[in-house]
Design a protein around this motif. Structure first.
Motif, PDB file in Angstrom:
ATOM      1  N   THR A 179       1.019  -1.200  -0.172  1.00 63.45           N
ATOM      2  CA  THR A 179       0.144  -0.064  -0.057  1.00 63.45           C
ATOM      3  C   THR A 179       0.850   1.273  -0.088  1.00 63.45           C
ATOM      4  O   THR A 179       0.504   2.242  -0.795  1.00 63.45           O
ATOM      5  CB  THR A 179      -0.960  -0.032   1.105  1.00 63.45           C
ATOM      6  OG1 THR A 179      -1.757  -1.222   1.144  1.00 63.45           O
ATOM      7  CG2 THR A 179      -1.709   1.286   1.320  1.00 63.45           C
ATOM      8  N   ASP A 180       1.960   1.305   0.593  1.00 64.26           N
ATOM      9  CA  ASP A 180       2.902   2.489   0.815  1.00 64.26           C
ATOM     10  C   ASP A 180       3.453   2.543  -0.659  1.00 64.26           C
ATOM     11  O   ASP A 180       3.832   3.973  -0.971  1.00 64.26           O
ATOM     12  CB  ASP A 180       3.734   2.388   1.932  1.00 64.26           C
ATOM     13  CG  ASP A 180       3.340   2.517   3.434  1.00 64.26           C
ATOM     14  OD1 ASP A 180       2.086   3.204   3.285  1.00 64.26           O
ATOM     15  OD2 ASP A 180       3.824   2.299   4.428  1.00 64.26           O
ATOM     16  N   SER A 181       4.063   1.330  -1.023  1.00 62.24           N
ATOM     17  CA  SER A 181       4.663   1.605  -2.342  1.00 62.24           C
ATOM     18  C   SER A 181       3.840   2.407  -3.534  1.00 62.24           C
ATOM     19  O   SER A 181       4.171   3.046  -4.402  1.00 62.24           O
ATOM     20  CB  SER A 181       4.896   0.238  -2.926  1.00 62.24           C
ATOM     21  OG  SER A 181       3.917  -0.432  -3.431  1.00 62.24           O
ATOM     22  N   GLU A 182       2.630   2.056  -3.320  1.00 63.64           N
ATOM     23  CA  GLU A 182       1.473   2.650  -4.309  1.00 63.64           C
ATOM     24  C   GLU A 182       1.287   4.173  -3.938  1.00 63.64           C
ATOM     25  O   GLU A 182       1.216   5.031  -4.708  1.00 63.64           O
ATOM     26  CB  GLU A 182       0.272   1.987  -4.314  1.00 63.64           C
ATOM     27  CG  GLU A 182       0.414   0.695  -5.106  1.00 63.64           C
ATOM     28  CD  GLU A 182      -0.809  -0.173  -5.032  1.00 63.64           C
ATOM     29  OE1 GLU A 182      -1.562  -0.316  -4.131  1.00 63.64           O
ATOM     30  OE2 GLU A 182      -0.937  -0.956  -6.169  1.00 63.64           O
ATOM     31  N   LEU A 183       1.139   4.337  -2.439  1.00 59.83           N
ATOM     32  CA  LEU A 183       1.034   5.542  -1.877  1.00 59.83           C
ATOM     33  C   LEU A 183       2.137   6.778  -2.427  1.00 59.83           C
ATOM     34  O   LEU A 183       1.971   7.812  -2.838  1.00 59.83           O
ATOM     35  CB  LEU A 183       0.478   5.532  -0.401  1.00 59.83           C
ATOM     36  CG  LEU A 183       0.504   7.053   0.218  1.00 59.83           C
ATOM     37  CD1 LEU A 183      -0.534   7.570  -0.205  1.00 59.83           C
ATOM     38  CD2 LEU A 183       0.606   6.598   1.818  1.00 59.83           C
ATOM     39  N   ILE A 184       3.269   6.383  -2.230  1.00 55.03           N
ATOM     40  CA  ILE A 184       4.595   7.048  -2.426  1.00 55.03           C
ATOM     41  C   ILE A 184       4.705   7.299  -4.026  1.00 55.03           C
ATOM     42  O   ILE A 184       5.187   8.495  -4.278  1.00 55.03           O
ATOM     43  CB  ILE A 184       5.773   6.137  -1.998  1.00 55.03           C
ATOM     44  CG1 ILE A 184       5.706   6.075  -0.348  1.00 55.03           C
ATOM     45  CG2 ILE A 184       7.015   6.847  -2.231  1.00 55.03           C
ATOM     46  CD1 ILE A 184       6.547   5.321   0.280  1.00 55.03           C
ATOM     47  N   GLY A 185       4.502   6.553  -4.989  1.00 52.30           N
ATOM     48  CA  GLY A 185       4.393   6.710  -6.119  1.00 52.30           C
ATOM     49  C   GLY A 185       5.533   6.635  -7.117  1.00 52.30           C
ATOM     50  O   GLY A 185       5.544   7.414  -8.016  1.00 52.30           O
ATOM     51  N   VAL A 186       6.455   5.894  -6.638  1.00 52.00           N
ATOM     52  CA  VAL A 186       7.778   5.800  -7.556  1.00 52.00           C
ATOM     53  C   VAL A 186       7.458   4.784  -8.676  1.00 52.00           C
ATOM     54  O   VAL A 186       6.604   4.175  -8.703  1.00 52.00           O
ATOM     55  CB  VAL A 186       8.768   5.009  -6.854  1.00 52.00           C
ATOM     56  CG1 VAL A 186       9.941   4.569  -7.776  1.00 52.00           C
ATOM     57  CG2 VAL A 186       9.516   5.939  -5.684  1.00 52.00           C
ATOM     58  N   PRO A 187       7.644   5.254  -9.920  1.00 54.92           N
ATOM     59  CA  PRO A 187       7.074   4.688 -11.251  1.00 54.92           C
ATOM     60  C   PRO A 187       7.508   3.260 -11.442  1.00 54.92           C
ATOM     61  O   PRO A 187       6.423   2.633 -11.926  1.00 54.92           O
ATOM     62  CB  PRO A 187       8.028   5.410 -12.366  1.00 54.92           C
ATOM     63  CG  PRO A 187       8.476   6.513 -11.712  1.00 54.92           C
ATOM     64  CD  PRO A 187       8.814   6.582 -10.334  1.00 54.92           C
ATOM     65  N   LYS A 188       8.344   2.627 -10.790  1.00 51.91           N
ATOM     66  CA  LYS A 188       8.643   1.151 -10.691  1.00 51.91           C
ATOM     67  C   LYS A 188       8.730   0.581  -9.493  1.00 51.91           C
ATOM     68  O   LYS A 188       9.383   0.938  -8.716  1.00 51.91           O
ATOM     69  CB  LYS A 188       9.993   0.764 -11.673  1.00 51.91           C
ATOM     70  CG  LYS A 188       9.819   1.237 -13.110  1.00 51.91           C
ATOM     71  CD  LYS A 188       8.898   0.653 -13.960  1.00 51.91           C
ATOM     72  CE  LYS A 188       9.009   1.116 -15.590  1.00 51.91           C
ATOM     73  NZ  LYS A 188       7.914   0.439 -16.524  1.00 51.91           N
ATOM     74  N   ILE A 189       8.094  -0.567  -9.266  1.00 49.02           N
ATOM     75  CA  ILE A 189       7.933  -1.156  -7.993  1.00 49.02           C
ATOM     76  C   ILE A 189       8.548  -2.561  -8.372  1.00 49.02           C
ATOM     77  O   ILE A 189       7.978  -3.580  -9.044  1.00 49.02           O
ATOM     78  CB  ILE A 189       6.834  -1.160  -7.343  1.00 49.02           C
ATOM     79  CG1 ILE A 189       5.994   0.342  -7.329  1.00 49.02           C
ATOM     80  CG2 ILE A 189       6.624  -1.916  -6.052  1.00 49.02           C
ATOM     81  CD1 ILE A 189       4.587   0.123  -6.796  1.00 49.02           C
ATOM     82  N   LEU A 190       9.584  -2.911  -7.575  1.00 43.64           N
ATOM     83  CA  LEU A 190      10.198  -4.223  -7.648  1.00 43.64           C
ATOM     84  C   LEU A 190       9.923  -5.026  -6.315  1.00 43.64           C
ATOM     85  O   LEU A 190      10.499  -4.623  -5.267  1.00 43.64           O
ATOM     86  CB  LEU A 190      11.641  -4.329  -8.085  1.00 43.64           C
ATOM     87  CG  LEU A 190      12.354  -5.438  -8.250  1.00 43.64           C
ATOM     88  CD1 LEU A 190      11.914  -6.059  -9.795  1.00 43.64           C
ATOM     89  CD2 LEU A 190      13.932  -5.307  -8.687  1.00 43.64           C
ATOM     90  N   VAL A 191       9.307  -6.065  -6.388  1.00 45.55           N
ATOM     91  CA  VAL A 191       8.712  -6.828  -5.198  1.00 45.55           C
ATOM     92  C   VAL A 191       9.680  -8.202  -4.948  1.00 45.55           C
ATOM     93  O   VAL A 191       9.819  -9.057  -5.951  1.00 45.55           O
ATOM     94  CB  VAL A 191       7.251  -7.301  -5.211  1.00 45.55           C
ATOM     95  CG1 VAL A 191       7.150  -7.975  -3.827  1.00 45.55           C
ATOM     96  CG2 VAL A 191       6.772  -6.064  -5.312  1.00 45.55           C
ATOM     97  N   ALA A 192      10.240  -8.474  -3.717  1.00 52.59           N
ATOM     98  CA  ALA A 192      10.836  -9.625  -3.265  1.00 52.59           C
ATOM     99  C   ALA A 192      10.103 -10.382  -2.503  1.00 52.59           C
ATOM    100  O   ALA A 192       9.797  -9.921  -1.308  1.00 52.59           O
ATOM    101  CB  ALA A 192      12.211  -9.259  -2.596  1.00 52.59           C
ATOM    102  N   GLY A 193       9.253 -11.202  -3.367  1.00 55.89           N
ATOM    103  CA  GLY A 193       8.209 -11.799  -2.659  1.00 55.89           C
ATOM    104  C   GLY A 193       8.326 -13.513  -2.532  1.00 55.89           C
ATOM    105  O   GLY A 193       9.354 -13.928  -2.224  1.00 55.89           O
ATOM    106  N   ARG A 194       7.234 -14.058  -2.988  1.00 57.47           N
ATOM    107  CA  ARG A 194       6.956 -15.594  -2.775  1.00 57.47           C
ATOM    108  C   ARG A 194       8.079 -16.465  -3.400  1.00 57.47           C
ATOM    109  O   ARG A 194       8.516 -17.488  -2.991  1.00 57.47           O
ATOM    110  CB  ARG A 194       5.823 -15.959  -3.130  1.00 57.47           C
ATOM    111  CG  ARG A 194       5.304 -15.769  -4.633  1.00 57.47           C
ATOM    112  CD  ARG A 194       3.800 -16.011  -4.946  1.00 57.47           C
ATOM    113  NE  ARG A 194       3.539 -15.595  -6.238  1.00 57.47           N
ATOM    114  CZ  ARG A 194       3.605 -16.354  -7.458  1.00 57.47           C
ATOM    115  NH1 ARG A 194       4.200 -17.423  -7.171  1.00 57.47           N
ATOM    116  NH2 ARG A 194       3.401 -15.840  -8.571  1.00 57.47           N
TER     117      ARG A 194
END
Length: 567
Positions: free
Chosen positions: A520-535
């Motif tokens: 949620t914070d990554s979308e709120l902050i609004g940087v153009p690219k989001i890279l997730v280290a997940g499952r």
């Protein structure tokens, strides 16, 4: 910016908020506070936190690069300024209560600069003595101050704000036109690089003075300016700057003026209803006081008077509406029944729609009485024609006649051909080619740097939060560690690789924060690219998400680095 250290959210001074601030009125105010970009210090005064300062610095950088590209030279002048130069130009008084005035311990008068025309003029007067020293363009990016009566909308309408102001100095009007054109082109490049949707609109000069003036407006619901756009031609203007040609008509077929009894009809609405005529057939006469003297303003009965236009016409004189007490001792002024005929002691200005030859139903200057067939230029004279009505949707385009469309917008830039107003007041001359003094002509050009941040937030945000264009974003990529130790290790590893490749990286490595909150914070902050280290972190696979489109793809670390560095 390249190879800047990775910004870790575990160390970042920025707290995101789930709820909107209670005092927030507009989208940019809500989101910039919630995302941890700014915090309120006082009414109209804001502190920029690390993420906000990065965005602000990026806007500054773009502005600076485009100003440098036209040969402008950057300087930095003081914000604390002496009274005398502003007194010489009349702006010490003209600015009124919006000017921050203060005294030093010896009683000397100073101000906090709202704009710097006077001080730049004196600087050039000191430094430039010959035509050979000109033309020159000087600029600064500096904090400005205005004592707004009602600071609102976060950083959109503050008492302290960051602005780029530049000034051109030429010996000839042709040179001023060339400097103005250079700024106009530079501003287009600035706003295109910022990713702003904008319009260039004709504008009024206001307290700045001068002749030609244009605004750069960013359409947004939060905007305080209204502009008109023609869907058929290239006409665009702030509604305060729209003017219409005076078109006299032939009144020869209009009978003589005739008084008619109209009991209990002190308003346009009651008069039109009583006579069964449209309000547009009546003449509304609004009384105002200009420096204490009563002035009548005439407009068609179906139109409203734009008091900003009236004030601009009479500036710097003070304009206010009359009160009931002002009718005392004035038998020529009958409240609710004022007509322009017979107002010998009152200045009468009218909108061009009240053109010579037009016939009206208006007050007869008697209780419960109006007059019909009252013709402008025959039965009464207009001292000055001024566009004073509130422009509305569908009014004809002054250029082609098509119905205008209106929209709200944020003023992000303004350019002026000042001419010699300030040079005359401060006696700015240089020696010309013939050895005789030449009065210098000036231009003034502003960009609201901090306001541009708010405009970007207004235009680019979506229902999830901010969504910055790449050139102004606080980072190129926001890496999110979903939570487990392995995921955090992978997130930090890929962050360092991205940093080494020249990208600006923000990584959410906060411990004890749920994956949902981080996403949620990554979308709120609004940087153009989001890279997730997940499952799939154990496999060395990450998920790359485009913040604007929502598109996702799974990539290895090397693939992610390659994709982001070539994007």
């Amino acid at each position: 910016m390249a190879n800047a250290p990775v910004q870790r959210m575990s160390q970042l001074m920025a707290k995101t908020l789930r709820d909107d601030p209670a005092d927030a009125e507009v989208l940019s105010h809500k989101l910039l506070v919630r995302a941890g970009y700014v915090r309120r210090t006082a009414a109209g005064v804001w502190s920029w936190l690390p993420l906000g300062k990065k965005v602000l610095a990026n806007v500054e950088r773009i502005v600076r690069e485009e100003m440098d590209a036209i040969g402008a030279q950057e300087v930095l002048l003081p914000a604390l300024l002496p009274k005398e130069p502003y007194e010489a130009t009349g702006r010490w008084e003209e600015y009124g209560p919006e000017l921050f005035r203060l005294n030093d311990r010896k009683g000397g008068d100073y101000l906090l600069g709202p704009t710097h025309e006077e001080i730049f003029t004196l600087l050039v007067k000191d430094q430039c003595t010959s035509y050979k020293d000109l033309p020159v363009i000087l600029y600064q990016i500096q904090t400005k101050f205005r004592d707004e009566a009602r600071p609102r909308a976060g950083i959109l309408r503050g008492r302290e704000f960051l602005m780029k102001d530049s000034y051109s100095f030429d010996t000839e009007d042709e040179g001023l036109a060339a400097s103005y054109a250079l700024h106009r082109q530079a501003y287009q490049k600035v706003f295109e690089r910022l990713g702003l949707d904008y319009r260039i609109c004709a504008a009024t000069a206001g307290a700045m003075g001068g002749s030609k003036s244009e605004e750069f407006l960013a359409p947004a619901e939060a905007g305080e300016d209204t502009f008109a756009d023609c869907p058929n031609c290239d006409f665009a203007a702030n509604t305060e700057a729209i003017t219409y040609e005076l078109k006299p008509v032939d009144p020869s077929a209009v009978p003589a003026a005739e008084e008619i009894p109209t009991p209990d009809t002190p308003t346009i609405e009651t008069l039109a209803a009583s006579l069964g005529v449209p309000a547009s057939a009546t003449l509304k006469n609004l009384l105002v006081k200009v420096d204490g003297e009563i002035v009548a303003v005439g407009v068609p009965g179906d139109r409203e008077v734009d008091m900003d236009k009236v004030e601009a016409h009479f500036a710097p004189a003070a304009v206010e509406l009359v009160t009931a007490e002002d009718f005392t001792g004035r038998p020529d002024l009958v409240r609710g029944y004022v007509g322009p005929q017979g107002l010998a002691k009152v200045t009468y200005i009218a909108d061009p729609r009240v053109a010579p030859g037009t016939a009206w139903i208006t007050g007869a200057n008697k209780e419960n009485t109006h007059a019909k067939n009252v013709v402008a230029g025959r039965d009464f004279e207009v001292d000055a024609y001024v566009d004073v009505v509130v422009v509305r949707e569908g009014d004809p385009c002054p250029k082609c006649g098509t119905g205008l469309k209106l929209d709200r917008a944020i003023e992000i830039g303004h350019i002026f051909q000042l001419g010699r107003k300030y040079a005359d007041a401060l006696k700015l001359d240089v020696l010309g080619q013939n050895g005789k003094p030449v009065r210098v002509t000036m231009g003034s050009y502003g960009i609201g740097v901090s306001r541009a941040v708010a405009a970007l937030a207004e235009q680019s945000a979506d229902d999830k939060g901010l969504c910055w264009p790449a050139e102004v974003a606080p980072a190129d990529v926001h890496v999110v560690a979903a939570g487990k130790a392995l995921q955090t290790e992978l997130a930090l590893d890929v962050s360092e690789k991205l940093r080494a490749a020249g990208l600006r990286v923000l990584v959410d490595d906060r411990a004890g924060v749920s994956p949902g909150v981080k996403f949620t914070d990554s979308e709120l902050i609004g940087v153009p690219k989001i890279l997730v280290a997940g499952r799939r972190s154990a496999e060395g696979v990450l998920e790359l998400k485009d913040r604007r489109t929502g598109e996702r793809e799974e990539l290895t670390v090397d693939e992610a680095v390659a994709r982001l560095t070539t994007a």
